[in-house]
Scaffold this active site. Sequence first.
Site, PDB file in Angstrom:
ATOM      1  N   ASP A 131       0.846  -1.193   0.000  1.00 21.18           N
ATOM      2  CA  ASP A 131       0.000   0.000   0.000  1.00 21.18           C
ATOM      3  C   ASP A 131       0.877   1.238   0.000  1.00 21.18           C
ATOM      4  OD1 ASP A 131      -2.412  -1.436   0.136  1.00 21.18           O
ATOM      5  OD2 ASP A 131      -2.234  -1.634   2.302  1.00 21.18           O
ATOM      6  N   ASP A 179      -7.099  -1.341  -4.450  1.00 21.08           N
ATOM      7  CA  ASP A 179      -8.125  -0.911  -3.497  1.00 21.08           C
ATOM      8  C   ASP A 179      -8.995   0.185  -4.097  1.00 21.08           C
ATOM      9  OD1 ASP A 179      -6.983  -2.640  -1.641  1.00 21.08           O
ATOM     10  OD2 ASP A 179      -5.756  -1.062  -0.738  1.00 21.08           O
TER      11      ASP A 179
END
Length: 207
Positions: free
Chosen positions: A156, A183
Amino acid sequence: MKKIALITFLVILLDQASKIYIKTHFSINESINVFGLDWWKITFVENPGMAYGIQFGGLLGKYLLVVLRVFLIGGMIFLFKKWLKEGASNFLIIPMSIIFAGAIGNLIDGMFYGMIFDSGSFYDPNYNTWIGYSGVSNLVPFGQGYSHFMKGCVVDMFHFPMFSFDLFGRHFEFFSYIFNVADAAITIGAIFILLFRKKAFPNGLEI
């Protein structure tokens, strides 16, 4: 089907290119401001769980998530074939393709990143938690990584701490979640389905 394949390919390409760049150029937890802005950061973290850093149990939970993602992707392939036969509109096909690509993007990390990088976060059963590492990761030949199949972590990097404040002796930050292209793709696809649900599911078209 070509449209689905093209969207899926482009989203996965952007997702994996950004993750590989971050993992091979940033140290874990390293953070920089984008254009000097305090509310827009690139912050490298790894998580073994779900979207936006949400974790789901220990190593067993991680395995379960990988299996669930595989079944989800398989189910979506079945639905795509069904929807195409029924003449589904682009208001359904395009956002679902984006969601499909996002699911595959995060599945790739969890299944293979432990096998293609020389370092990464790993599960320590003695402490029942995931342990980070120091330095910058490097790509290695397939199968010679720091871990094994299904033991990699999701990368991330996008961080938008719009503002922060202290309350009752605790520090709060909005928006504290750190996420990736996959995401974002899942979220955007879901929002479009919600906003255009009447056009996505006309004439009683069902899942």
